[in-house]
Design a protein around this motif. Structure first.
Motif, PDB file in Angstrom:
ATOM      1  N   ASP A 166       0.889  -1.257   0.113  1.00 36.81           N
ATOM      2  CA  ASP A 166      -0.003  -0.161  -0.254  1.00 36.81           C
ATOM      3  C   ASP A 166       0.840   1.202   0.065  1.00 36.81           C
ATOM      4  N   PRO A 167       1.217   1.694  -1.292  1.00 37.67           N
ATOM      5  CA  PRO A 167       2.220   2.832  -1.139  1.00 37.67           C
ATOM      6  C   PRO A 167       1.491   4.286  -0.557  1.00 37.67           C
ATOM      7  N   LEU A 168       1.816   4.399   0.716  1.00 40.55           N
ATOM      8  CA  LEU A 168       1.087   5.563   1.186  1.00 40.55           C
ATOM      9  C   LEU A 168       1.687   6.836   0.686  1.00 40.55           C
ATOM     10  N   SER A 169       2.877   6.918   0.276  1.00 33.47           N
ATOM     11  CA  SER A 169       3.423   8.438  -0.424  1.00 33.47           C
ATOM     12  C   SER A 169       2.630   8.749  -1.415  1.00 33.47           C
ATOM     13  N   SER A 170       1.742   8.072  -2.134  1.00 35.64           N
ATOM     14  CA  SER A 170       1.078   8.592  -3.452  1.00 35.64           C
ATOM     15  C   SER A 170      -0.341   8.958  -3.209  1.00 35.64           C
ATOM     16  N   TYR A 171      -0.647   9.179  -1.649  1.00 33.60           N
ATOM     17  CA  TYR A 171      -2.080   9.442  -1.695  1.00 33.60           C
ATOM     18  C   TYR A 171      -2.759  10.575  -1.990  1.00 33.60           C
ATOM     19  N   SER A 172      -1.704  11.641  -2.396  1.00 34.42           N
ATOM     20  CA  SER A 172      -2.117  13.151  -2.625  1.00 34.42           C
ATOM     21  C   SER A 172      -2.081  12.983  -4.170  1.00 34.42           C
ATOM     22  N   LEU A 173      -1.557  12.120  -4.992  1.00 34.71           N
ATOM     23  CA  LEU A 173      -1.418  12.173  -6.219  1.00 34.71           C
ATOM     24  C   LEU A 173      -2.949  11.798  -7.040  1.00 34.71           C
ATOM     25  N   SER A 174      -3.160  12.613  -8.160  1.00 35.20           N
ATOM     26  CA  SER A 174      -4.263  12.168  -9.038  1.00 35.20           C
ATOM     27  C   SER A 174      -3.787  11.062  -9.887  1.00 35.20           C
ATOM     28  N   LEU A 175      -4.893  10.701 -10.525  1.00 33.42           N
ATOM     29  CA  LEU A 175      -4.573   9.693 -11.558  1.00 33.42           C
ATOM     30  C   LEU A 175      -3.550   9.934 -12.676  1.00 33.42           C
ATOM     31  N   ILE A 213      -8.500  11.341  -7.294  1.00 39.46           N
ATOM     32  CA  ILE A 213      -7.454  11.544  -6.095  1.00 39.46           C
ATOM     33  C   ILE A 213      -7.291  10.192  -5.489  1.00 39.46           C
ATOM     34  N   LEU A 214      -5.999   9.636  -5.470  1.00 41.56           N
ATOM     35  CA  LEU A 214      -5.956   8.351  -5.007  1.00 41.56           C
ATOM     36  C   LEU A 214      -6.325   8.441  -3.359  1.00 41.56           C
ATOM     37  N   GLY A 215      -6.277   9.441  -2.768  1.00 41.08           N
ATOM     38  CA  GLY A 215      -6.297   9.409  -1.399  1.00 41.08           C
ATOM     39  C   GLY A 215      -7.873   9.183  -1.085  1.00 41.08           C
ATOM     40  N   LYS A 216      -8.695   9.667  -2.066  1.00 43.03           N
ATOM     41  CA  LYS A 216     -10.217   9.745  -1.775  1.00 43.03           C
ATOM     42  C   LYS A 216     -10.767   8.236  -2.293  1.00 43.03           C
ATOM     43  N   PHE A 217      -9.739   7.475  -2.851  1.00 38.53           N
ATOM     44  CA  PHE A 217     -10.074   5.959  -3.146  1.00 38.53           C
ATOM     45  C   PHE A 217     -10.184   5.032  -2.091  1.00 38.53           C
ATOM     46  N   SER A 218     -11.004   3.965  -2.216  1.00 37.96           N
ATOM     47  CA  SER A 218     -10.955   3.018  -1.187  1.00 37.96           C
ATOM     48  C   SER A 218      -9.520   2.143  -1.398  1.00 37.96           C
ATOM     49  N   LYS A 219      -9.073   1.420  -0.173  1.00 35.32           N
ATOM     50  CA  LYS A 219      -8.072   0.364  -0.387  1.00 35.32           C
ATOM     51  C   LYS A 219      -8.288  -0.424  -1.653  1.00 35.32           C
ATOM     52  N   ALA A 263      -0.795  -8.728  -3.229  1.00 34.39           N
ATOM     53  CA  ALA A 263      -1.287  -8.096  -4.656  1.00 34.39           C
ATOM     54  C   ALA A 263      -3.060  -8.494  -4.518  1.00 34.39           C
ATOM     55  N   PHE A 264      -3.464  -9.282  -3.776  1.00 33.57           N
ATOM     56  CA  PHE A 264      -4.898  -9.646  -3.706  1.00 33.57           C
ATOM     57  C   PHE A 264      -5.447  -8.909  -2.557  1.00 33.57           C
ATOM     58  N   ASP A 265      -4.716  -8.244  -1.867  1.00 35.07           N
ATOM     59  CA  ASP A 265      -5.276  -7.690  -0.356  1.00 35.07           C
ATOM     60  C   ASP A 265      -6.218  -6.490  -0.793  1.00 35.07           C
ATOM     61  N   GLY A 266      -7.434  -6.483  -0.324  1.00 30.45           N
ATOM     62  CA  GLY A 266      -8.426  -5.358  -0.536  1.00 30.45           C
ATOM     63  C   GLY A 266      -9.141  -5.657  -1.857  1.00 30.45           C
ATOM     64  N   LEU A 267      -8.795  -6.613  -2.525  1.00 31.72           N
ATOM     65  CA  LEU A 267      -9.621  -6.898  -3.729  1.00 31.72           C
ATOM     66  C   LEU A 267     -10.969  -7.874  -3.529  1.00 31.72           C
ATOM     67  N   ASP A 268     -11.860  -7.287  -3.927  1.00 27.40           N
ATOM     68  CA  ASP A 268     -13.295  -8.078  -3.825  1.00 27.40           C
ATOM     69  C   ASP A 268     -13.124  -9.339  -4.891  1.00 27.40           C
ATOM     70  N   PRO A 269     -13.876 -10.390  -4.635  1.00 29.09           N
ATOM     71  CA  PRO A 269     -13.978 -11.528  -5.520  1.00 29.09           C
ATOM     72  C   PRO A 269     -13.823 -11.209  -7.011  1.00 29.09           C
ATOM     73  N   LEU A 270     -14.720 -10.339  -7.447  1.00 29.40           N
ATOM     74  CA  LEU A 270     -14.986 -10.162  -8.767  1.00 29.40           C
ATOM     75  C   LEU A 270     -13.368  -9.271  -9.356  1.00 29.40           C
ATOM     76  N   GLY A 271     -12.748  -8.585  -8.423  1.00 30.01           N
ATOM     77  CA  GLY A 271     -11.683  -7.831  -8.901  1.00 30.01           C
ATOM     78  C   GLY A 271     -10.368  -8.890  -8.812  1.00 30.01           C
ATOM     79  N   LYS A 272     -10.344  -9.980  -8.118  1.00 32.27           N
ATOM     80  CA  LYS A 272      -9.508 -10.970  -7.899  1.00 32.27           C
ATOM     81  C   LYS A 272      -9.468 -11.717  -9.344  1.00 32.27           C
ATOM     82  N   ASN A 273     -10.527 -12.023  -9.636  1.00 30.65           N
ATOM     83  CA  ASN A 273     -10.974 -12.884 -10.730  1.00 30.65           C
ATOM     84  C   ASN A 273     -10.353 -12.264 -12.248  1.00 30.65           C
TER      85      ASN A 273
END
Length: 294
Positions: free
Chosen positions: A81-90, A122-128, A152-162
């Motif tokens: 979870d790269p915390l340093s990028s929370y303030s970045l936009s996509l 903004i990444l900081g406004k996105f969920s994990k 890599a799978f941490d925080g992904l829902d089943p659909l996202g993992k698939n």
């Protein structure tokens, strides 16, 4: 090929890694598994050339990785979870990675769409989970020669993992990418890895370049129609057991035919032999390692 030789990494008096030798073939999807605190992240950062080994080296195609910019330009490491990028936009995140890698914007947007993500924000406004998908989109769009993914799978829902697994397998079929993917969720790696190692306290306790099934190691499920005293079922080849009133699951090491005949002698209604899951094998290996050091 990635080769690790006589590698140690210390934090002051604490030895985080001690790996005498490990090879990962080019084009492999390599699973790095272990519980939290087993130094998976430390190993990935050392392979990526972020950490300097105290002893030994990591080689890619016979070249030392650490402080070798020519080699490191073909390596991409995505941390948990790269915390340093929370303030970045996509867009800013794209521009950042575009400096170091051959990242095509349309390809990046393609993977954002695949993961049902917006093309701005903004990444900081996105969920994990959303941030995780953004970085997986970055990884897939760059498609480096060596890709290192931490949890890599941490925080992904089943659909996202698939979706991620499908896109990852598709990409590795199209390009000769060497992927090392770590996880404590062992079941997530079971259906995509062609080789693996198990890490515990910075040491490799098991590795395989073929089947996850260890030779002469079997799982038997024994079921009875009515309540049964499973304490009656005792034998040296039984290494683990999990029993309810009617059903017993046994992990055994020995000759398959002899094991099956032994269970048959109790006249159960069902005897079923199945392959060990990745998780069961990991637990078994950890317990055996612990007994060896007692």
């Amino acid at each position: 090929m990635i080769t690790i030789k006589e590698l140690t990494k210390n934090y002051e008096e604490f030895e985080a890694l001690n790996i005498p030798f490990l090879e990962i073939n080019e084009g492999s999807i390599f699973g790095l598994v272990g519980v939290n605190g087993s130094s998976k992240s430390t190993l990935l950062r050392t392979i990526a050339g972020v950490y300097k080994p105290n002893k030994g080296n990591v080689y890619i195609n016979n070249q030392i990785v650490y402080e070798n910019e020519e080699v490191k330009k073909d390596i991409l490491f995505i941390p948990d979870d790269p915390l340093s990028s929370y303030s970045l936009s996509l867009n800013s995140l794209y521009e950042y990675y575009h400096i170091f890698y051959n990242l095509n914007k349309e390809t990046f947007f393609y993977y954002l769409d695949i993961f049902s993500l917006p093309r701005s924000g903004i990444l900081g406004k996105f969920s994990k989970g959303m941030r995780r998908r953004v970085y997986l989109a970055i990884a897939l769009a760059i498609a480096p020669s060596v890709l290192l993914l931490d949890e890599a799978f941490d925080g992904l829902d089943p659909l996202g993992k698939n979706i991620f697994k499908q896109e990852l397998l598709k990409l590795t079929e199209e390009k000769e990418i060497t992927l090392i993917i770590s996880s404590h969720s062992l079941r997530e790696l079971e259906d995509i890895c062609d080789s693996y190692c198990m890490l515990d306290k910075g040491r490799i306790i098991s590795e395989s370049s073929s089947s996850l099934q260890e030779a002469d190691l079997y799982k038997f499920v024994v079921a009875f129609a009515s309540n049964f005293d499973f304490d009656l079922i005792q034998n040296d080849f039984i290494k683990q057991r999990k029993c309810s009133s009617k059903i017993g699951t046994f992990i055994c090491k020995g000759k398959e035919r002899e094991i099956e005949q032994f269970f048959s002698s109790f006249n159960p209604n069902v005897i079923d032999k199945g392959e060990l899951t990745f998780e069961e094998l990991f637990i078994y290996k950890n317990e055996m390692e612990g007994k060896e050091h007692d």
